[in-house]
Scaffold this motif. Structure first.
Motif, mmCIF file in Angstrom:
data_model
loop_
_atom_site.group_PDB
_atom_site.id
_atom_site.type_symbol
_atom_site.label_atom_id
_atom_site.label_comp_id
_atom_site.label_asym_id
_atom_site.label_seq_id
_atom_site.Cartn_x
_atom_site.Cartn_y
_atom_site.Cartn_z
ATOM 1 N N UNK A 160 -64.880 66.729 -30.194
ATOM 2 C CA UNK A 160 -65.827 67.737 -30.656
ATOM 3 C C UNK A 160 -67.072 67.054 -31.219
ATOM 4 N N UNK A 161 -68.119 67.838 -31.355
ATOM 5 C CA UNK A 161 -69.354 67.310 -31.929
ATOM 6 C C UNK A 161 -69.108 66.804 -33.349
ATOM 7 N N UNK A 162 -68.294 67.507 -34.108
ATOM 8 C CA UNK A 162 -67.967 67.068 -35.467
ATOM 9 C C UNK A 162 -67.262 65.730 -35.487
ATOM 10 N N UNK A 163 -66.332 65.517 -34.551
ATOM 11 C CA UNK A 163 -65.640 64.231 -34.460
ATOM 12 C C UNK A 163 -66.611 63.115 -34.094
ATOM 13 N N UNK A 164 -67.554 63.424 -33.212
ATOM 14 C CA UNK A 164 -68.553 62.419 -32.827
ATOM 15 C C UNK A 164 -69.457 62.078 -34.000
ATOM 16 N N UNK A 167 -70.082 72.302 -34.985
ATOM 17 C CA UNK A 167 -69.270 71.092 -34.954
ATOM 18 C C UNK A 167 -67.978 71.220 -34.153
ATOM 19 N N UNK A 168 -67.583 72.441 -33.799
ATOM 20 C CA UNK A 168 -66.347 72.624 -33.037
ATOM 21 C C UNK A 168 -66.576 72.649 -31.527
ATOM 22 N N UNK A 169 -67.825 72.525 -31.092
ATOM 23 C CA UNK A 169 -68.142 72.502 -29.668
ATOM 24 C C UNK A 169 -67.702 71.170 -29.071
#
Length: 90
Positions: free
Chosen positions: A26-30, A49-51
């Motif tokens: 996810x974008x948040x993980x990145x 962020x969940x995308x």
């Protein structure tokens, strides 16, 4: 529908100033992976962020850094695409 949640590996290379990101991340993980490695690097990704990064980076990524650095899709330097059989398409 494909569940890509287990394909979420992220490798950040500060020497090359690149990151290899699997499509299930996810974008948040990145954002978190980049922030753990550097206080000065970032990505003009967006605010949701969940995308999943696979869809975001392949066709958009509008965020706070867009005016200066373009869309997330504009910052892709390489991509590897896999078909449904697991074959890498170069």
């Amino acid at each position: 529908m494909l569940d890509l949640s287990n394909l979420n590996e992220i490798k950040v290379d500060l020497n090359e100033e690149t990151a290899w990101v699997q499509e299930g991340a996810t974008l948040g993980e990145l954002y978190c992976a980049i922030a753990k490695r550097s206080k000065v690097h970032g990505l003009p990704g967006g605010v949701c962020f969940s995308v999943g990064t696979g869809g975001l980076i392949s066709g958009g990524g509008l965020g706070a850094l867009t005016r200066k650095f373009g869309l997330a899709a504009d910052n892709v330097v390489d991509a590897r695409v896999m078909d449904v059989n697991g074959n890498i398409l170069d």
